[in-house]
Design a protein around this motif. Structure first.
Motif, PDB file in Angstrom:
ATOM      1  N   PRO A  56      -0.241  57.369   3.127  1.00  0.00           N
ATOM      2  CA  PRO A  56       1.170  57.355   2.723  1.00  0.00           C
ATOM      3  C   PRO A  56       1.850  58.711   2.914  1.00  0.00           C
ATOM      4  O   PRO A  56       1.207  59.762   2.800  1.00  0.00           O
ATOM      5  CB  PRO A  56       1.120  57.002   1.229  1.00  0.00           C
ATOM      6  CG  PRO A  56      -0.252  56.485   0.982  1.00  0.00           C
ATOM      7  CD  PRO A  56      -1.141  57.099   2.015  1.00  0.00           C
ATOM      8  N   ASP A 115       4.885  56.122  -5.992  1.00  0.00           N
ATOM      9  CA  ASP A 115       3.779  55.197  -5.766  1.00  0.00           C
ATOM     10  C   ASP A 115       3.255  55.422  -4.358  1.00  0.00           C
ATOM     11  O   ASP A 115       4.034  55.438  -3.401  1.00  0.00           O
ATOM     12  CB  ASP A 115       4.232  53.732  -5.883  1.00  0.00           C
ATOM     13  CG  ASP A 115       4.456  53.290  -7.314  1.00  0.00           C
ATOM     14  OD1 ASP A 115       4.048  54.008  -8.247  1.00  0.00           O
ATOM     15  OD2 ASP A 115       5.040  52.208  -7.510  1.00  0.00           O
ATOM     16  N   GLN A 117       1.381  53.771  -1.476  1.00  0.00           N
ATOM     17  CA  GLN A 117       1.033  52.432  -1.021  1.00  0.00           C
ATOM     18  C   GLN A 117       0.000  52.565   0.098  1.00  0.00           C
ATOM     19  O   GLN A 117       0.295  53.099   1.162  1.00  0.00           O
ATOM     20  CB  GLN A 117       2.266  51.691  -0.524  1.00  0.00           C
ATOM     21  CG  GLN A 117       3.298  51.489  -1.614  1.00  0.00           C
ATOM     22  CD  GLN A 117       4.561  50.817  -1.119  1.00  0.00           C
ATOM     23  OE1 GLN A 117       4.758  50.599   0.066  1.00  0.00           O
ATOM     24  NE2 GLN A 117       5.433  50.481  -2.042  1.00  0.00           N
ATOM     25  N   TRP A 118      -1.203  52.073  -0.167  1.00  0.00           N
ATOM     26  CA  TRP A 118      -2.322  52.216   0.756  1.00  0.00           C
ATOM     27  C   TRP A 118      -2.455  50.956   1.606  1.00  0.00           C
ATOM     28  O   TRP A 118      -2.925  49.934   1.132  1.00  0.00           O
ATOM     29  CB  TRP A 118      -3.618  52.437  -0.008  1.00  0.00           C
ATOM     30  CG  TRP A 118      -3.602  53.607  -0.932  1.00  0.00           C
ATOM     31  CD1 TRP A 118      -3.470  53.584  -2.290  1.00  0.00           C
ATOM     32  CD2 TRP A 118      -3.738  54.983  -0.579  1.00  0.00           C
ATOM     33  NE1 TRP A 118      -3.519  54.854  -2.789  1.00  0.00           N
ATOM     34  CE2 TRP A 118      -3.691  55.736  -1.762  1.00  0.00           C
ATOM     35  CE3 TRP A 118      -3.909  55.650   0.640  1.00  0.00           C
ATOM     36  CZ2 TRP A 118      -3.802  57.121  -1.777  1.00  0.00           C
ATOM     37  CZ3 TRP A 118      -4.019  57.024   0.619  1.00  0.00           C
ATOM     38  CH2 TRP A 118      -3.972  57.750  -0.571  1.00  0.00           C
ATOM     39  N   LYS A 119      -2.081  51.035   2.853  1.00  0.00           N
ATOM     40  CA  LYS A 119      -2.220  49.901   3.769  1.00  0.00           C
ATOM     41  C   LYS A 119      -3.507  50.083   4.565  1.00  0.00           C
ATOM     42  O   LYS A 119      -3.755  51.151   5.114  1.00  0.00           O
ATOM     43  CB  LYS A 119      -0.997  49.797   4.664  1.00  0.00           C
ATOM     44  CG  LYS A 119       0.248  49.496   3.831  1.00  0.00           C
ATOM     45  CD  LYS A 119       1.490  49.398   4.647  1.00  0.00           C
ATOM     46  CE  LYS A 119       2.677  49.107   3.716  1.00  0.00           C
ATOM     47  NZ  LYS A 119       3.914  48.966   4.473  1.00  0.00           N
ATOM     48  N   ASP A 133      -1.828  44.805   3.824  1.00  0.00           N
ATOM     49  CA  ASP A 133      -0.568  45.540   3.938  1.00  0.00           C
ATOM     50  C   ASP A 133       0.640  44.779   3.410  1.00  0.00           C
ATOM     51  O   ASP A 133       1.774  45.096   3.727  1.00  0.00           O
ATOM     52  CB  ASP A 133      -0.332  45.961   5.385  1.00  0.00           C
ATOM     53  CG  ASP A 133      -0.227  44.775   6.352  1.00  0.00           C
ATOM     54  OD1 ASP A 133      -0.347  43.608   5.911  1.00  0.00           O
ATOM     55  OD2 ASP A 133      -0.030  45.018   7.549  1.00  0.00           O
ATOM     56  N   ALA A 135       3.102  43.460   0.227  1.00  0.00           N
ATOM     57  CA  ALA A 135       3.515  43.791  -1.137  1.00  0.00           C
ATOM     58  C   ALA A 135       3.248  42.602  -2.040  1.00  0.00           C
ATOM     59  O   ALA A 135       3.308  41.446  -1.606  1.00  0.00           O
ATOM     60  CB  ALA A 135       4.997  44.138  -1.168  1.00  0.00           C
ATOM     61  N   PHE A 151      -1.529  45.249  -0.417  1.00  0.00           N
ATOM     62  CA  PHE A 151      -1.981  46.637  -0.330  1.00  0.00           C
ATOM     63  C   PHE A 151      -2.290  47.157  -1.725  1.00  0.00           C
ATOM     64  O   PHE A 151      -1.853  46.602  -2.733  1.00  0.00           O
ATOM     65  CB  PHE A 151      -0.978  47.528   0.409  1.00  0.00           C
ATOM     66  CG  PHE A 151       0.427  47.543  -0.131  1.00  0.00           C
ATOM     67  CD1 PHE A 151       0.749  48.177  -1.322  1.00  0.00           C
ATOM     68  CD2 PHE A 151       1.451  46.934   0.591  1.00  0.00           C
ATOM     69  CE1 PHE A 151       2.048  48.217  -1.799  1.00  0.00           C
ATOM     70  CE2 PHE A 151       2.753  46.962   0.125  1.00  0.00           C
ATOM     71  CZ  PHE A 151       3.053  47.602  -1.069  1.00  0.00           C
ATOM     72  N   SER A 152      -3.053  48.225  -1.775  1.00  0.00           N
ATOM     73  CA  SER A 152      -3.423  48.890  -3.009  1.00  0.00           C
ATOM     74  C   SER A 152      -2.369  49.957  -3.330  1.00  0.00           C
ATOM     75  O   SER A 152      -1.741  50.497  -2.419  1.00  0.00           O
ATOM     76  CB  SER A 152      -4.795  49.537  -2.788  1.00  0.00           C
ATOM     77  OG  SER A 152      -5.249  50.209  -3.913  1.00  0.00           O
ATOM     78  N   VAL A 153      -2.191  50.271  -4.622  1.00  0.00           N
ATOM     79  CA  VAL A 153      -1.191  51.260  -5.042  1.00  0.00           C
ATOM     80  C   VAL A 153      -1.834  52.276  -5.995  1.00  0.00           C
ATOM     81  O   VAL A 153      -2.582  51.904  -6.895  1.00  0.00           O
ATOM     82  CB  VAL A 153       0.008  50.583  -5.751  1.00  0.00           C
ATOM     83  CG1 VAL A 153       0.987  51.630  -6.278  1.00  0.00           C
ATOM     84  CG2 VAL A 153       0.706  49.598  -4.823  1.00  0.00           C
TER      85      VAL A 153
END
Length: 165
Positions: A56, A115, A117-119, A133, A135, A151-153
């Motif tokens: 990110p 935040d 956002q890990w894609k 990826d 939301a 995706f992870s946050v």
């Protein structure tokens, strides 16, 4: 009998809900240096052969940790101290069916609350790519398919509950 069925349904839901590629920790303090871990489970009948993580914006000084048996490709914009890491890809080995593996890297988190956002993109031995990826929806339910998921946050905060105590 109902209790057993409910327990089996709960386990099945938990297994599918925990099968996402996830970056931890879930919360970090602004401007600090942090080691992140990307957990990669393999729930398919074939091996995972590569994992790409998009870094990110705002994360600085990103460095992956060496991992025996894996080749690491770091995509950057720029050179030297001013280079920005765009993505990290681990490849050349495998995560076998029914197993998971952890990959780590470090970096300095942004100076302001945000935040991250890990894609991530998980590639299997047959060439199939699962894109982590998407939301989550407003109601917290995630749109999932065979080839995509949420995706992870990581929340970047001014002060964590742990740091405050």
């Amino acid at each position: 009998v109902f209790g057993v069925l409910l327990g089996v349904a709960t386990l099945a839901f938990s297994a599918s809900a925990s099968a996402h590629v996830v970056v931890k920790p879930a919360e970090v303090v602004t401007a600090g240096f942090q080691t992140f871990t990307i957990g990669v489970p393999n729930e398919k009948d074939i091996s995972t052969t590569s994992v790409k993580l998009v870094i990110p914006a705002g994360l600085k000084y990103v460095q992956p940790t060496q991992k025996d048996g894996w080749q690491i490709d770091v995509e950057k914009d720029g050179t030297g101290e001013n280079a920005t890491v765009k993505s990290i890809t681990w490849s050349g080995n495998e995560v076998k069916t029914g197993f998971r593996d952890d990959f780590t890297f470090s970096g300095q988190v942004p100076e302001k609350a945000t935040d991250l956002q890990w894609k991530a993109y998980q590639t299997y031995s047959d060439g199939t790519v699962v894109s982590w990826d998407k939301a989550s929806s407003a109601d917290g339910h995630e749109e999932e398919s065979e080839t995509s998921g949420p995706f992870s946050v990581t929340k970047v905060v001014a002060d964590t509950a742990t740091a405050a105590s």
